[in-house]
Design an enzyme around this catalytic site. Sequence first.
Site, PDB file in Angstrom:
ATOM      1  N   ASP A   1       0.854  -1.174   0.000  1.00  0.00           N
ATOM      2  CA  ASP A   1       0.000   0.000   0.000  1.00  0.00           C
ATOM      3  C   ASP A   1       0.904   1.243   0.000  1.00  0.00           C
ATOM      4  O   ASP A   1       2.123   1.165   0.147  1.00  0.00           O
ATOM      5  CB  ASP A   1      -0.961  -0.045   1.214  1.00  0.00           C
ATOM      6  CG  ASP A   1      -2.234   0.744   0.968  1.00  0.00           C
ATOM      7  OD1 ASP A   1      -3.258   0.418   1.574  1.00  0.00           O
ATOM      8  OD2 ASP A   1      -2.203   1.691   0.136  1.00  0.00           O
TER       9      ASP A   1
ATOM     10  N   GLU B   1     -10.354   6.453   4.992  1.00  0.00           N
ATOM     11  CA  GLU B   1      -9.313   5.859   5.821  1.00  0.00           C
ATOM     12  C   GLU B   1      -9.389   6.324   7.274  1.00  0.00           C
ATOM     13  O   GLU B   1     -10.479   6.362   7.846  1.00  0.00           O
ATOM     14  CB  GLU B   1      -7.952   6.113   5.181  1.00  0.00           C
ATOM     15  CG  GLU B   1      -7.893   5.513   3.766  1.00  0.00           C
ATOM     16  CD  GLU B   1      -6.510   5.483   3.182  1.00  0.00           C
ATOM     17  OE1 GLU B   1      -6.342   5.936   2.056  1.00  0.00           O
ATOM     18  OE2 GLU B   1      -5.584   4.970   3.848  1.00  0.00           O
TER      19      GLU B   1
HETATM   20  O1  LIG Z   1      -4.671   5.028  -3.596  1.00  0.00           O
HETATM   21  C1  LIG Z   1      -3.847   3.900  -3.499  1.00  0.00           C
HETATM   22  C2  LIG Z   1      -4.080   3.201  -2.163  1.00  0.00           C
HETATM   23  C3  LIG Z   1      -5.452   2.553  -2.053  1.00  0.00           C
HETATM   24  O2  LIG Z   1      -5.645   1.615  -3.104  1.00  0.00           O
HETATM   25  C4  LIG Z   1      -5.552   1.821  -0.705  1.00  0.00           C
HETATM   26  O3  LIG Z   1      -6.780   1.125  -0.573  1.00  0.00           O
HETATM   27  C5  LIG Z   1      -5.463   2.789   0.446  1.00  0.00           C
HETATM   28  O4  LIG Z   1      -5.146   2.131   1.654  1.00  0.00           O
HETATM   29  C6  LIG Z   1      -4.526   3.919   0.144  1.00  0.00           C
HETATM   30  N1  LIG Z   1      -4.221   4.912   0.953  1.00  0.00           N
HETATM   31  C7  LIG Z   1      -3.491   5.773   0.244  1.00  0.00           C
HETATM   32  C8  LIG Z   1      -3.002   7.069   0.759  1.00  0.00           C
HETATM   33  N2  LIG Z   1      -3.090   7.100   2.148  1.00  0.00           N
HETATM   34  C9  LIG Z   1      -2.702   8.208   2.806  1.00  0.00           C
HETATM   35  C10 LIG Z   1      -2.928   8.232   4.165  1.00  0.00           C
HETATM   36  C11 LIG Z   1      -2.534   9.345   4.876  1.00  0.00           C
HETATM   37  C12 LIG Z   1      -1.942  10.437   4.240  1.00  0.00           C
HETATM   38  C13 LIG Z   1      -1.748  10.391   2.857  1.00  0.00           C
HETATM   39  C14 LIG Z   1      -2.136   9.271   2.135  1.00  0.00           C
HETATM   40  C15 LIG Z   1      -3.310   5.311  -1.022  1.00  0.00           C
HETATM   41  N3  LIG Z   1      -3.957   4.148  -1.067  1.00  0.00           N
END
Ligand SMILES: OC[C@@H]1[C@@H](O)[C@H](O)[C@@H](O)c2nc(CNc3ccccc3)cn21
Length: 604
Positions: free
Chosen positions: A285, A491
């Site tokens: 991820d 999330e």
């Molecule tokens: O978008 C790509 C993946 C997604 O497919 C996953 O299901 C997911 O868990 C996922 N999360 C992020 C970005 N997460 C994030 C969290 C906190 C701050 C910035 C980005 C990207 N992705």
Amino acid sequence: MNVVYKNANEPIEARVKDLLSRMTLKEKLGQMTQIERSVATPAAIRDLCIGSVLSGGGSKPFNNATSADWADMVDGLQKGAIDSRLGIPIFYGSDAVHGNNNVYGTTIFPHNVGLGATRDPDLVEKIGAATALETRASGVQYAFAPCIAVCKDPRWGRCYESYGEDTQLVRKMTSLVTGLQGKPPQDHPYGYPYVAGRNNVMASAKHYVGDGGTDKGKNEGNTIIDYENLEKIHMLPYQDCISKGVCTVMASYSSWNGTKLHSHRYLLTDILKEKLGFKGIVISDWEALDRFHSPHGSNYRSAVLSAVNAGVDMVMVPFRYELFLEDLSYLVESGEISMSRIDDAVERILRVKFAAKLFEYPMSDRSLLDIVGCKQHRELAREAVRKSLVLLKNGKDPRKPFLPLNKNAKKILVAGKHADDLGYQCGGWTATWEGTSGRITVGTTILDAVKEAIGNNNTEVIYEENPTTESLSGQDFSYAIVAVGEAPYVESGGDNSDLTIPFNGEELLKLVASESGIPTLGILISGRPLVLEASVVEALDGLVAGWLPGSEGNGITDVIFGDYEFHGKLPVSWFKSVDQLPMDSQQNLYDPLFPIGYGLKCKN
Ligand SMILES: OC[C@@H]1[C@@H](O)[C@H](O)[C@@H](O)c2nc(CNc3ccccc3)cn21
């Protein structure tokens, strides 16, 4: 001269073996690297032999970019890959999780919790096929879907991405993989990746494993459970996806009994790859390796070592790709990561690229552009909305049902923050990562749909987002439709331990239904069950769980006005109080407000 890997008539494994034998270490490591659109250039892709590019939630060429604009972007990056020494194409990944939802003007389907309420795997397969077409129209060949989490606690911020709390229900909904990728032929080898052709996309079963079972529903938290129950509750849907030829499995940010999934060799390699026979790609991820240590991104080389040796084949870096390649190269040169592990990862990546026919069809197919947001897809989405709605209450007296509502009533009130907000209807992962309020794309709000359903009748439709007893007094409404619920979230931003209806939704329902004494239908637009005080349920004449229906609000009026019968059944338990969480329908103490599987019919 017959260059085996370039010959589409050669068996895939022969093409993999031939191409692997021609690759340098640098090219192999480049293939294990997925980078974000915002840092990607054709030159970097060419020179580093980058394996894949992605759009993180909402990352787009520019605001309101159309599918054609996306296809231009993806094709531009693909040209860099094709110009590389061996011409290995990239695949471009995006979270097409309820339609090709990053792109303006596409069909937005209900989020998974609503699809779980339909109990209809054939419908979900059709949604997968429609999503694949609209996704390929934008040049994107890889969808980070389906999320096959079994959500055991609605406090989890990703509850709406799950088809429900019951493993067998989630297993049925893995039909989305067949919709996205196409149906493998009878003799297709078990566990081998499959993509039918240019109208299909690679899928990603996520997030392996136990993401929906963390303690108190904490996102990226710890799933505390023995192996037997981990397998029985959370792993069985992966077997179904593997049997359907799923191309990739995305590792979960969460941990199992204190060990991060991204560094869990037993679960990623011994179980997923060896015991379950998965022959596709294990992808990390986003920045998962940066989250191994604190502060974020520290001790990165150690994280690369742990993840790749555990069985991660491709890393969604997504920004610091030079550092990733430097650390990975160092670890291979030092022998801490074996060449056999690298070759296994790269074989899997090449296998998927050959199976997806990317060498034959690396560029977008512009003939698909007409299908984006087409009537047929919107009708399919409307059907899904109809079938997802769950009727929780129909009348204060069982002998006097409140629904279906009368289209020819004299005067109707439509109220609430969710009555005329397309962004709220779509929820997270729409247009942007978190989702937003307003006219974010092409679609029909509840208010739009009510007006369309009423048509030219002499019925007066009054809309008030936030009515008061004063504004309602003396208005003589026949009935009210009040839509309340959650603002979009994603999330960890969606983790919530009190689960009350935001924006004073319960107060508004009471104000209209009891203080103003108007016969009222409450519609809850939310990603999960929310607290419903007994007094509120009592005050309402009708109550519908609408989930996050997406762009086709007409699906809601189709059932509340009785053009179609209600069909939906709860995919999750509706608690009375958050003190009951997590609920377990198998326990004797199970005492929900509405049990999993509950759903009334209108006419009987
Ligand atoms: O978008 C790509 C993946 C997604 O497919 C996953 O299901 C997911 O868990 C996922 N999360 C992020 C970005 N997460 C994030 C969290 C906190 C701050 C910035 C980005 C990207 N992705």
